[in-house]
Design a protein around this motif. Sequence first.
Motif, PDB file in Angstrom:
ATOM      1  N   LEU A 192      -6.242   7.907 -10.762  1.00  0.00           N
ATOM      2  CA  LEU A 192      -4.896   8.272 -10.321  1.00  0.00           C
ATOM      3  C   LEU A 192      -4.912   9.505  -9.417  1.00  0.00           C
ATOM      4  CD1 LEU A 192      -3.047   7.748 -13.722  1.00  0.00           C
ATOM      5  CD2 LEU A 192      -3.288   6.134 -11.836  1.00  0.00           C
ATOM      6  N   ALA A 193      -6.084   9.927  -8.981  1.00  0.00           N
ATOM      7  CA  ALA A 193      -6.189  11.140  -8.163  1.00  0.00           C
ATOM      8  C   ALA A 193      -5.461  10.985  -6.832  1.00  0.00           C
ATOM      9  CB  ALA A 193      -7.659  11.491  -7.931  1.00  0.00           C
ATOM     10  N   ILE A 194      -5.585   9.807  -6.230  1.00  0.00           N
ATOM     11  CA  ILE A 194      -4.973   9.576  -4.916  1.00  0.00           C
ATOM     12  C   ILE A 194      -4.170   8.276  -4.960  1.00  0.00           C
ATOM     13  CG2 ILE A 194      -5.419   9.432  -2.421  1.00  0.00           C
ATOM     14  CD1 ILE A 194      -8.391  10.325  -3.330  1.00  0.00           C
ATOM     15  N   PRO A 195      -2.876   8.335  -4.603  1.00  0.00           N
ATOM     16  CA  PRO A 195      -2.060   7.108  -4.660  1.00  0.00           C
ATOM     17  C   PRO A 195      -2.261   6.232  -3.425  1.00  0.00           C
ATOM     18  CG  PRO A 195      -0.701   8.982  -4.022  1.00  0.00           C
ATOM     19  CD  PRO A 195      -2.102   9.514  -4.178  1.00  0.00           C
ATOM     20  N   TYR A 196      -3.367   5.527  -3.358  1.00  0.00           N
ATOM     21  CA  TYR A 196      -3.599   4.626  -2.225  1.00  0.00           C
ATOM     22  C   TYR A 196      -2.590   3.484  -2.252  1.00  0.00           C
ATOM     23  CZ  TYR A 196      -8.028   6.967  -1.258  1.00  0.00           C
ATOM     24  OH  TYR A 196      -8.983   7.883  -0.940  1.00  0.00           O
ATOM     25  N   PRO A 197      -2.295   2.934  -1.068  1.00  0.00           N
ATOM     26  CA  PRO A 197      -1.274   1.874  -1.006  1.00  0.00           C
ATOM     27  C   PRO A 197      -1.746   0.582  -1.684  1.00  0.00           C
ATOM     28  CG  PRO A 197      -2.365   2.116   1.124  1.00  0.00           C
ATOM     29  CD  PRO A 197      -2.855   3.245   0.258  1.00  0.00           C
ATOM     30  N   ARG A 198      -0.793  -0.156  -2.218  1.00  0.00           N
ATOM     31  CA  ARG A 198      -1.067  -1.507  -2.711  1.00  0.00           C
ATOM     32  C   ARG A 198      -0.252  -2.444  -1.861  1.00  0.00           C
ATOM     33  NH1 ARG A 198      -0.906  -0.846  -9.282  1.00  0.00           N
ATOM     34  NH2 ARG A 198      -2.257   0.986  -9.319  1.00  0.00           N
ATOM     35  N   VAL A 199      -0.918  -3.126  -0.946  1.00  0.00           N
ATOM     36  CA  VAL A 199      -0.203  -3.991  -0.014  1.00  0.00           C
ATOM     37  C   VAL A 199       0.036  -5.336  -0.689  1.00  0.00           C
ATOM     38  CG1 VAL A 199      -0.237  -5.038   2.270  1.00  0.00           C
ATOM     39  CG2 VAL A 199      -1.262  -2.782   1.914  1.00  0.00           C
ATOM     40  N   MET A 200       1.294  -5.589  -1.052  1.00  0.00           N
ATOM     41  CA  MET A 200       1.589  -6.803  -1.829  1.00  0.00           C
ATOM     42  C   MET A 200       2.103  -7.966  -0.987  1.00  0.00           C
ATOM     43  SD  MET A 200       0.575  -6.646  -4.863  1.00  0.00           S
ATOM     44  CE  MET A 200       1.427  -8.003  -5.682  1.00  0.00           C
ATOM     45  N   LEU A 201       2.594  -7.715   0.236  1.00  0.00           N
ATOM     46  CA  LEU A 201       3.103  -8.786   1.102  1.00  0.00           C
ATOM     47  C   LEU A 201       4.059  -9.696   0.329  1.00  0.00           C
ATOM     48  CD1 LEU A 201      -0.320  -9.780   2.698  1.00  0.00           C
ATOM     49  CD2 LEU A 201       1.370  -8.328   3.767  1.00  0.00           C
ATOM     50  N   ASP A 202       5.287  -9.256   0.162  1.00  0.00           N
ATOM     51  CA  ASP A 202       6.219  -9.991  -0.697  1.00  0.00           C
ATOM     52  C   ASP A 202       6.991 -11.110   0.002  1.00  0.00           C
ATOM     53  OD1 ASP A 202       5.715  -8.670  -3.152  1.00  0.00           O
ATOM     54  OD2 ASP A 202       6.696  -6.891  -2.335  1.00  0.00           O
ATOM     55  N   ASP A 203       6.939 -11.142   1.354  1.00  0.00           N
ATOM     56  CA  ASP A 203       7.734 -12.174   2.038  1.00  0.00           C
ATOM     57  C   ASP A 203       7.165 -13.564   1.748  1.00  0.00           C
ATOM     58  OD1 ASP A 203       6.153 -12.574   5.114  1.00  0.00           O
ATOM     59  OD2 ASP A 203       5.587 -11.012   3.673  1.00  0.00           O
ATOM     60  N   ALA A 204       8.053 -14.564   1.856  1.00  0.00           N
ATOM     61  CA  ALA A 204       7.700 -15.919   1.433  1.00  0.00           C
ATOM     62  C   ALA A 204       6.458 -16.450   2.153  1.00  0.00           C
ATOM     63  CB  ALA A 204       8.887 -16.856   1.661  1.00  0.00           C
ATOM     64  N   ALA A 205       6.308 -16.140   3.448  1.00  0.00           N
ATOM     65  CA  ALA A 205       5.192 -16.692   4.232  1.00  0.00           C
ATOM     66  C   ALA A 205       3.843 -16.175   3.740  1.00  0.00           C
ATOM     67  CB  ALA A 205       5.379 -16.363   5.709  1.00  0.00           C
ATOM     68  N   HIS A 206       3.835 -14.977   3.157  1.00  0.00           N
ATOM     69  CA  HIS A 206       2.557 -14.388   2.752  1.00  0.00           C
ATOM     70  C   HIS A 206       2.526 -14.035   1.268  1.00  0.00           C
ATOM     71  CE1 HIS A 206       1.373 -14.377   6.873  1.00  0.00           C
ATOM     72  NE2 HIS A 206       2.364 -13.576   7.233  1.00  0.00           N
ATOM     73  N   ARG A 207       3.294 -14.798   0.487  1.00  0.00           N
ATOM     74  CA  ARG A 207       3.435 -14.474  -0.933  1.00  0.00           C
ATOM     75  C   ARG A 207       2.101 -14.399  -1.666  1.00  0.00           C
ATOM     76  NH1 ARG A 207       7.093 -13.677  -4.611  1.00  0.00           N
ATOM     77  NH2 ARG A 207       6.744 -14.443  -6.720  1.00  0.00           N
ATOM     78  N   TYR A 208       1.131 -15.217  -1.236  1.00  0.00           N
ATOM     79  CA  TYR A 208      -0.178 -15.244  -1.905  1.00  0.00           C
ATOM     80  C   TYR A 208      -1.309 -14.739  -1.005  1.00  0.00           C
ATOM     81  CZ  TYR A 208       2.614 -18.274  -4.858  1.00  0.00           C
ATOM     82  OH  TYR A 208       3.605 -18.787  -5.639  1.00  0.00           O
ATOM     83  N   ASP A 209      -0.929 -14.142   0.131  1.00  0.00           N
ATOM     84  CA  ASP A 209      -1.952 -13.610   1.032  1.00  0.00           C
ATOM     85  C   ASP A 209      -2.298 -12.168   0.666  1.00  0.00           C
ATOM     86  OD1 ASP A 209      -2.295 -15.898   2.547  1.00  0.00           O
ATOM     87  OD2 ASP A 209      -0.625 -15.411   3.879  1.00  0.00           O
ATOM     88  N   PHE A 210      -3.430 -11.721   1.194  1.00  0.00           N
ATOM     89  CA  PHE A 210      -3.894 -10.358   0.945  1.00  0.00           C
ATOM     90  C   PHE A 210      -4.041  -9.605   2.259  1.00  0.00           C
ATOM     91  CE2 PHE A 210      -5.595 -13.086  -2.364  1.00  0.00           C
ATOM     92  CZ  PHE A 210      -5.341 -12.370  -3.520  1.00  0.00           C
ATOM     93  N   SER A 211      -3.999  -8.272   2.173  1.00  0.00           N
ATOM     94  CA  SER A 211      -4.328  -7.439   3.324  1.00  0.00           C
ATOM     95  C   SER A 211      -5.016  -6.192   2.791  1.00  0.00           C
ATOM     96  CB  SER A 211      -3.062  -7.069   4.093  1.00  0.00           C
ATOM     97  OG  SER A 211      -3.354  -6.024   5.003  1.00  0.00           O
ATOM     98  N   PHE A 212      -6.258  -5.975   3.223  1.00  0.00           N
ATOM     99  CA  PHE A 212      -6.999  -4.806   2.742  1.00  0.00           C
ATOM    100  C   PHE A 212      -7.270  -3.780   3.839  1.00  0.00           C
ATOM    101  CE2 PHE A 212      -7.948  -7.921  -0.561  1.00  0.00           C
ATOM    102  CZ  PHE A 212      -7.620  -7.160  -1.675  1.00  0.00           C
ATOM    103  N   SER A 213      -6.812  -4.088   5.050  1.00  0.00           N
ATOM    104  CA  SER A 213      -7.084  -3.181   6.163  1.00  0.00           C
ATOM    105  C   SER A 213      -6.361  -1.842   5.977  1.00  0.00           C
ATOM    106  CB  SER A 213      -6.661  -3.841   7.476  1.00  0.00           C
ATOM    107  OG  SER A 213      -6.890  -2.975   8.530  1.00  0.00           O
ATOM    108  N   GLY A 214      -5.109  -1.905   5.525  1.00  0.00           N
ATOM    109  CA  GLY A 214      -4.326  -0.684   5.333  1.00  0.00           C
ATOM    110  C   GLY A 214      -4.933   0.219   4.270  1.00  0.00           C
ATOM    111  N   LEU A 215      -5.402  -0.396   3.184  1.00  0.00           N
ATOM    112  CA  LEU A 215      -6.041   0.370   2.109  1.00  0.00           C
ATOM    113  C   LEU A 215      -7.320   1.035   2.628  1.00  0.00           C
ATOM    114  CD1 LEU A 215      -6.594   1.225  -0.807  1.00  0.00           C
ATOM    115  CD2 LEU A 215      -7.474  -1.078  -1.249  1.00  0.00           C
ATOM    116  N   LYS A 216      -8.127   0.247   3.338  1.00  0.00           N
ATOM    117  CA  LYS A 216      -9.373   0.770   3.904  1.00  0.00           C
ATOM    118  C   LYS A 216      -9.085   1.967   4.827  1.00  0.00           C
ATOM    119  CE  LYS A 216     -10.469  -1.065   7.709  1.00  0.00           C
ATOM    120  NZ  LYS A 216     -10.713  -2.146   8.665  1.00  0.00           N
TER     121      LYS A 216
END
Lengths: 336, 143
Positions: A192-216
Motif C-alpha cells: 500500500l506504499a504507492i497507490p498505482y492505478p487499477r485500469v478497469m475499463l468499465d465501458d461495455a466494449a471493453h468490459r473484459y479487456d485489460f490495459s497495463f500500459s498506464g500502470l507500467k
Amino acid sequence: MRILGIESSCDDMAAAVVEDGRRVLSSVISSQDAFHQAFRGVVPEIAARRHLETVIPVVEKALTDAGVAPGQLDGIAVTSRPGLIGSLLVGLTAARSLALAWGKPLVTVNHLAAHAWSLQLSGVFDWPHIILLVSGGHTLLLHARGPLDLEILGSTLDDACGEAFDKVAKHLGEGWPGGPAIDRLAKTGDPLAIPYPRVMLDDAAHRYDFSFSGLKTSVLYHTARLARKSDPTASDIAASFQQSAIHTLLEKTRRACRDLGVPRAGIVGGVSANSLLRDLTRGDGEIEWALPPLSVCTDNAAMVAGLGAEVFLRSGPATPDALRPLTRNPDARKVV
Amino acid sequence: MRRLCPTLDATREFARELLTLLEPGQCWILDGAVGAGKTTFTRLLLGALEYRGLFQSPTFTLVQEYGPFPPRLGLVRHADFYRLPPGTRAESLGSEEWFEDGSLIFVEWAQRLPGFEALATHRLSIEPAGGEARLFVAHRLAP
C-alpha cells in the motif's frame, strides 16, 4: 490412449508422454532462458535455431523417462498455433517426421487451448468455467464451455501482463524474466506504499479487456509522487505494482464469473505462478479457483499431449491443412 | 504533417487519415516516451485497416505480423526494440528479412538498433498533451 506431446511455440522446447489425457508419464522442458537473457526476452531467430538442436534429444528423453517405446504410443500431438513461426515449424516438422517414421496418427493443438487443459492435469475441473490466461505474451479472459470450446471474452489493449512485470523489474535493476524477481522483492515491501492505478475499463466494449500500459508508465515515471512514504524502496514499488496488477486481473475474472453466472475460474500461464495471486485465490467463498501445479504453469508439453487425446477422440487425426503453423489465433472471438 | 488529437476518437480518425499515406515497403519509426501511446496508435491503425483479429503487444516476441491487407498493403509488422541492450546487431534478430517482402513496418524504440533505424523511411512522433490528448508529428526521412 498414450500420446506423445511436442510443444515449441516460443522459447521452450518440450516433450511429454500423457496417458488418457491426465496421467503424466513424463514431461521434459529444455528452457532457453540463458540464451535470451542478454536480450531481456525472447529473440525469435535464436529460439528457432536452438529448437533445431534440442528437439530430438528432448523427445528421446520424454520417451525414456516415461519408459515407453515409440511402438507403444497411440499418437502424437503438436502445437501448431499461435506462436513464433520459426519455433512452431521445428516442432511441427519433427512431429510430422516421427508420425510418418513410426506410423502413428498426428493431431495439432492450439497453444492457448493447451494452457486451458493444464487445469485438467491434476483431476477434472468441471466445465463451464472462466479462464484467465496470463503470460509474457498473452493476457486473455476465456469462457471455457468445454476442452475445445473456448470463447475469448477479452484481451489486453496494449501490454501483456507479464510484459509489465518484465519492464518494472528492469526499472528496478532486476534480471529477466521479471515475474519471479517482482514476486521476491514484493515479499518484503509494503503493497500500500504507492497507490498505482487499477485500469478497469468499465465501458461495455471493453468490459473484459485489460490495459497495463498506464500502470507500467506510472511505475516508470510517477513512482514517488503520491507515495505514502517519502522514499519508497524497490520492495515497496514491487509490492505496490504487484498489488495493482494482480487485483486488476482477479477483479476482471470475478466480473466475468458474476456476469456469466459461472462460479468456477482457472488461472493459467506463467503469471499464475505469482504467489500473491495464489494467496488471494485460496479460501474464496464465492468462486472455486483452480491453479495448475507450478510445473505446468509455464510452457510444457504435458498440456499438449493431454489435450491431444481430446482432439483425437473428438475430431480424429489432422488434415494436411491443419499442419501449417499460424503466428496468431485465427479468430478474435474464440480459440480455434 | 502535424495534428493535435484531443480525444482517443480523434486519434482514431487521424489513424484513418494516415492510412491513405501508407505504402508497402515503408518503415515508420514511432517515437514517444513510455506510455505516449505508440502501441495504442498501432492498434488503431490496424483497426482502420479493418483488422478484426487479436492484437498483441510486440514486446515479448520483438515483432508481431498482421495481414496481408489486399489490395493496397501486404504484411504489416509491428516491432518493439525497447528491451534490447545497446550494441545488439540487427543480424542476430533476422530483421533484414522484414525488408524483403514489401511489408509495412512500424517500429518502437528503433534507436536501440541503429543499423535498423538507418533503414527507416518515416518518423511519427507522439507526445502526450494532457489526458487522452496527443500531438502527432509525421515526416518523411531523408533517404
